[in-house]
Scaffold this motif. Structure first.
Motif, short mmCIF file in Angstrom:
data_model
loop_
_atom_site.label_atom_id
_atom_site.label_comp_id
_atom_site.label_asym_id
_atom_site.label_seq_id
_atom_site.Cartn_x
_atom_site.Cartn_y
_atom_site.Cartn_z
N CYS A 132 7.14 -9.76 5.96
CA CYS A 132 6.32 -8.50 6.54
C CYS A 132 6.35 -8.52 7.96
N ASN A 151 11.75 -2.09 5.46
CA ASN A 151 10.59 -1.95 4.52
C ASN A 151 10.93 -2.77 3.19
N CYS A 204 10.30 -6.34 3.10
CA CYS A 204 8.69 -6.85 3.00
C CYS A 204 7.93 -6.39 1.66
N ARG A 205 8.34 -5.16 1.14
CA ARG A 205 8.09 -4.84 -0.16
C ARG A 205 8.45 -5.53 -1.20
N GLU A 220 4.26 3.75 3.58
CA GLU A 220 5.93 3.99 3.34
C GLU A 220 6.47 5.25 2.84
N ALA A 272 3.16 0.07 7.05
CA ALA A 272 3.44 -0.28 5.50
C ALA A 272 3.37 -1.76 5.60
N SER A 273 4.19 -2.57 6.56
CA SER A 273 4.67 -3.69 6.41
C SER A 273 3.40 -4.36 6.87
N LYS A 302 1.37 1.63 0.39
CA LYS A 302 2.21 2.64 -0.31
C LYS A 302 2.23 3.76 0.20
N GLU A 350 5.88 -7.63 -3.90
CA GLU A 350 6.00 -7.42 -5.28
C GLU A 350 6.27 -8.42 -6.04
N ARG A 401 0.99 -4.98 3.93
CA ARG A 401 1.35 -5.52 3.13
C ARG A 401 1.26 -6.82 3.23
#
Length: 240
Positions: A141, A103, A106-107, A213, A175-176, A210, A111, A179
């Motif tokens: 991701c 996670n 990817c995040r 996640e 979540a991935s 978000k 960002e 994103r």
């Protein structure tokens, strides 16, 4: 009694010393220090009083350090070391770490892309830099989403916790994917798509990712709670 005497002699020492030092610059005949010779003599008297103070002042009390079985017993009854995890708990922690790591990969890239977009808007970066960062985010991701979908990943969790594990992986995958979709849209925006609808959709995708996640982390922490794993062992999974 020696405390009082030491205090008196010390105060007298300071008084004579200060008066004598002043008299070296400006004679004070009113107190018998009308010349430099007398002032120097006063300094000598002050030194003598200091010596007397050092002699009469009481010695500090010795502190006794407790040793032997009694003190060892106190140490033994202190904070107990953390209890080692059993094999099942270790498996749960490993499963959680892997999910969080995928996670974060990817995040982190997403960002970084947003950071580059902000720099472009401020005139501190080129559009191509943000575009390439988005490309890396799409790649990472995509890899994370594929990992969350692999059956082998879920099988690393103990069978009794796989329902929670499956829900966690599903949320982390969402979540991935969210994103990744946001990064694809970011590329279009950087390429000249200046529609308000696109900007709004970009923010919506990131917000939804978000939330997904957070759901993933809650499911993982629920697994840890069910397995009675101490909080400090799974602090990495806390929602941040």
């Amino acid at each position: 009694m020696r405390d009082v005497l030491a205090f008196i002699t010390l105060m007298a020492c300071l008084t004579v010393l200060v008066g004598s030092l002043i008299a070296l610059v400006r004679p004070i005949p009113q107190i018998g220090l009308g010349s430099r010779k007398r002032a120097l003599g006063g300094i000598g008297v002050a030194f003598a009083l200091f010596v007397v103070t050092a002699i009469v002042i009481p010695a500090p009390k010795e502190t006794h350090t407790e040793t032997g079985p009694a003190s060892e017993k106190k140490v033994a009854t202190g904070t107990a070391p953390a209890q080692a995890l059993n094999a099942e708990q270790e498996s749960v922690v490993s499963f959680m770490r892997y999910a969080i790591m995928q996670n974060l990969l990817c995040r982190g890239e997403a960002e970084q892309t947003q950071d580059q977009i902000d720099k472009v808007a401020a005139g501190r970066a080129r559009v191509i830099d943000a575009y390439d960062e988005a490309k890396r985010a799409i790649r990472d991701c995509g890899k994370a989403s594929a990992e969350f979908a692999r059956p082998e990943v879920l099988k690393t969790a103990p069978a009794v916790y796989r329902d929670s594990g499956e829900r966690a992986l599903k949320a982390c995958r969402a979540a991935s994917e969210g994103r990744g979709a946001a990064m694809q849209l970011a590329q279009k925006i950087l390429d000249g798509d200046d529609r308000l609808a696109s900007a709004s959709k970009y923010k919506e995708l990131l917000s939804t990712a978000k939330s997904s996640e957070a759901t993933c982390r809650m499911e993982l922490l629920g697994m840890a709670d069910s397995a009675k794993i101490p909080d400090e062992e799974v602090d990495f999974a806390q929602i941040r």
